[in-house]
Design a protein around this motif. Structure first.
Motif, PDB file in Angstrom:
ATOM      1  N   ALA A 125       0.810  -1.219   0.000  1.00  0.00           N
ATOM      2  CA  ALA A 125       0.000   0.000   0.000  1.00  0.00           C
ATOM      3  C   ALA A 125       0.847   1.274   0.000  1.00  0.00           C
ATOM      4  O   ALA A 125       0.560   2.217  -0.750  1.00  0.00           O
ATOM      5  CB  ALA A 125      -0.961  -0.007   1.186  1.00  0.00           C
ATOM      6  N   ALA A 126       1.881   1.334   0.821  1.00  0.00           N
ATOM      7  CA  ALA A 126       2.705   2.546   0.879  1.00  0.00           C
ATOM      8  C   ALA A 126       3.403   2.785  -0.460  1.00  0.00           C
ATOM      9  O   ALA A 126       3.468   3.923  -0.944  1.00  0.00           O
ATOM     10  CB  ALA A 126       3.728   2.449   2.010  1.00  0.00           C
ATOM     11  N   ARG A 127       3.899   1.736  -1.061  1.00  0.00           N
ATOM     12  CA  ARG A 127       4.572   1.882  -2.363  1.00  0.00           C
ATOM     13  C   ARG A 127       3.563   2.338  -3.413  1.00  0.00           C
ATOM     14  O   ARG A 127       3.837   3.251  -4.192  1.00  0.00           O
ATOM     15  CB  ARG A 127       5.210   0.549  -2.765  1.00  0.00           C
ATOM     16  CG  ARG A 127       5.886   0.526  -4.118  1.00  0.00           C
ATOM     17  CD  ARG A 127       7.176   1.330  -4.171  1.00  0.00           C
ATOM     18  NE  ARG A 127       8.157   0.850  -3.244  1.00  0.00           N
ATOM     19  CZ  ARG A 127       9.191   0.066  -3.546  1.00  0.00           C
ATOM     20  NH1 ARG A 127       9.382  -0.297  -4.788  1.00  0.00           N
ATOM     21  NH2 ARG A 127      10.027  -0.316  -2.623  1.00  0.00           N
ATOM     22  N   ALA A 128       2.391   1.716  -3.437  1.00  0.00           N
ATOM     23  CA  ALA A 128       1.367   2.073  -4.427  1.00  0.00           C
ATOM     24  C   ALA A 128       0.893   3.513  -4.228  1.00  0.00           C
ATOM     25  O   ALA A 128       0.610   4.214  -5.208  1.00  0.00           O
ATOM     26  CB  ALA A 128       0.194   1.106  -4.351  1.00  0.00           C
ATOM     27  N   ALA A 129       0.812   3.970  -3.002  1.00  0.00           N
ATOM     28  CA  ALA A 129       0.363   5.331  -2.718  1.00  0.00           C
ATOM     29  C   ALA A 129       1.326   6.362  -3.293  1.00  0.00           C
ATOM     30  O   ALA A 129       0.942   7.512  -3.522  1.00  0.00           O
ATOM     31  CB  ALA A 129       0.195   5.537  -1.214  1.00  0.00           C
ATOM     32  N   GLY A 130       2.554   5.979  -3.563  1.00  0.00           N
ATOM     33  CA  GLY A 130       3.533   6.877  -4.154  1.00  0.00           C
ATOM     34  C   GLY A 130       3.446   6.976  -5.660  1.00  0.00           C
ATOM     35  O   GLY A 130       4.187   7.730  -6.279  1.00  0.00           O
ATOM     36  N   ILE A 148      -7.127   1.134  -1.833  1.00  0.00           N
ATOM     37  CA  ILE A 148      -7.988   1.051  -3.018  1.00  0.00           C
ATOM     38  C   ILE A 148      -7.655   2.244  -3.907  1.00  0.00           C
ATOM     39  O   ILE A 148      -7.621   3.386  -3.447  1.00  0.00           O
ATOM     40  CB  ILE A 148      -9.491   1.100  -2.641  1.00  0.00           C
ATOM     41  CG1 ILE A 148      -9.868  -0.035  -1.684  1.00  0.00           C
ATOM     42  CG2 ILE A 148     -10.366   1.114  -3.887  1.00  0.00           C
ATOM     43  CD1 ILE A 148      -9.887  -1.408  -2.301  1.00  0.00           C
ATOM     44  N   VAL A 149      -7.413   1.954  -5.192  1.00  0.00           N
ATOM     45  CA  VAL A 149      -7.158   2.991  -6.188  1.00  0.00           C
ATOM     46  C   VAL A 149      -8.298   2.943  -7.196  1.00  0.00           C
ATOM     47  O   VAL A 149      -8.623   1.871  -7.710  1.00  0.00           O
ATOM     48  CB  VAL A 149      -5.815   2.759  -6.906  1.00  0.00           C
ATOM     49  CG1 VAL A 149      -5.580   3.804  -7.990  1.00  0.00           C
ATOM     50  CG2 VAL A 149      -4.664   2.746  -5.912  1.00  0.00           C
TER      51      VAL A 149
END
Length: 194
Positions: A125-130, A148-149
């Motif tokens: 999640a943290a990586r995807a949020a970037g 969730i994106v």
């Protein structure tokens, strides 16, 4: 001199500098562009509206002899290009940013356009949020630590190419057709995330 220290590594399609020069000149006008495209033996007249950069570079242009809408033309498939001394009116309300936002990458397919929802596991999640997966995305942090994106776009094949890199750390919620394309290929043995 500073730009001499910047490069984009990795594979990319080669584009002829003279073709790019003609496109840039046409965009400045805007001027019509006479091209020989792909396997065509006849030249066609295009009305360039912008350029999309990606794994392949596309010219977003109208072909007034064929249709009113702006379409993508692969620049690497333009074999000849000549800027004409004929101006034209850009399509009303057109912006390259809005046009590009209809797709995940550069591929435009109106039949695929719709809501896209991905769920990233808590450990991703943290990586995807970037990441900015799409300029109009929304991020929803979940109580379990997942992410969730959501966004609206087309271009499932380009989405699959990207999602594969995340292995089993991402799940496609919507659309069902995209979920089916990814489901059998979610690996757990990737040593790193994008």
């Amino acid at each position: 001199m500073a730009m001499g220290q910047v490069t984009r590594p990795g594979p990319r399609v080669s584009v002829a500098p003279d073709i790019l020069d003609a496109i840039i000149e046409a965009l400045r006008g805007p001027f019509r562009l006479r091209v020989r495209y792909s396997q065509d033996t006849k030249k066609r007249i295009l009305e360039p509206h912008g350029v999309l950069l990606g794994h392949r570079t596309y010219l977003a242009a109208r072909d007034p002899a064929k249709a009113d809408e702006v379409r993508n033309f692969r620049i690497d498939l333009i074999h000849e290009a000549e800027t004409l001394n004929e101006s034209f009116k850009l399509q009303d309300g057109f912006t390259i940013a809005d046009y590009a936002a209809h797709a995940f990458g550069v591929w435009q397919d109106p039949a695929q356009f719709g809501e896209v929802v991905w769920r990233f596991r808590p450990d991703a999640a943290a990586r995807a949020a970037g990441f900015q997966f799409h300029p109009r995305q929304t991020l929803e942090h979940q109580p379990d630590g997942s992410l969730i994106v959501r966004f609206h776009a087309a271009g499932w094949l380009e989405m699959v190419w990207h999602l594969y890199q995340w292995g089993d750390k991402v799940e496609v919620i919507v659309p069902a057709e995209l979920r089916a394309m990814v489901e059998g290929y979610r690996r757990s043995d990737f040593a790193a995330m994008p």
